[in-house]
Design an enzyme around this catalytic site. Structure first.
Site, PDB file in Angstrom:
ATOM      1  CG  HIS A  60      -0.342   0.030   2.543  1.00  0.00           C
ATOM      2  ND1 HIS A  60      -0.097  -1.125   3.243  1.00  0.00           N
ATOM      3  CD2 HIS A  60       0.091   1.034   3.343  1.00  0.00           C
ATOM      4  CE1 HIS A  60       0.455  -0.829   4.410  1.00  0.00           C
ATOM      5  NE2 HIS A  60       0.591   0.480   4.496  1.00  0.00           N
ATOM      6  CG  HIS A 114       3.939   4.476   5.467  1.00  0.00           C
ATOM      7  ND1 HIS A 114       3.099   5.042   6.399  1.00  0.00           N
ATOM      8  CD2 HIS A 114       3.431   3.256   5.204  1.00  0.00           C
ATOM      9  CE1 HIS A 114       2.132   4.190   6.682  1.00  0.00           C
ATOM     10  NE2 HIS A 114       2.300   3.094   5.962  1.00  0.00           N
ATOM     11  CD  GLU A 135       3.319  -0.583   7.137  1.00  0.00           C
ATOM     12  OE1 GLU A 135       2.770   0.220   6.345  1.00  0.00           O
ATOM     13  OE2 GLU A 135       2.704  -1.171   8.046  1.00  0.00           O
TER      14      GLU A 135
END
Ligand code: CO
Length: 136
Positions: free
Chosen positions: A7, A79, A130
């Site tokens: 994502h 992020h 991440e």
């Protein structure tokens, strides 16, 4: 080591307004808001054919995205999340290569129920990364 893009996360100043924009203006499928107190955020997922977007707002005191929103009043990309099939192996390998893991260095359970960790943006050219464990 890294696999698919899981994502892109965008911090927004108004979650309802952002949800409406993605749903009504862009025609995307969006989730109900999900509170993640252990991460200090409330999240809405925007499902796309090949990935998803997470819309984030701060939740509670000391949210990690509060400072971001102070610096970026209208919100912005916060992020990106990349998949790994073994997060423990990835963490050891990255630390051995000098990359810094944020927090206590241990994976936490993320928004999708899988272990995640965050890597220091200074080690990755200004982008907060991440990693999400998607292996068995
Ligand atoms: Co994320």
């Amino acid at each position: 080591m890294i696999g698919r893009l899981n994502h892109v996360a965008i911090v927004v100043s108004d979650l309802d307004a952002a949800t409406k924009t993605y749903r009504d203006v862009l025609g995307a499928t969006v989730s109900e808001p999900q509170a993640l107190p252990e991460h200090g955020v409330t999240v809405v997922f925007v499902d796309l054919e090949n990935t998803r977007i997470e819309l984030l707002v701060p939740l509670g005191d000391g949210s990690p995205v509060s400072r971001f929103l102070e610096q970026h009043k209208d919100g912005g990309i916060h992020h990106i999340c990349l998949e790994v099939d073994d997060i423990s192996a990835a963490a050891s390998d990255l630390q051995a290569k000098g990359a810094r893991i944020l927090g206590d260095g241990k994976p936490k359970i993320g928004a999708h129920g899988n272990p995640v960790l965050f890597l220091h943006p200074k080690d990755f050219h200004g982008c907060l990364l991440e990693l999400e464990h998607v292996g068995g």
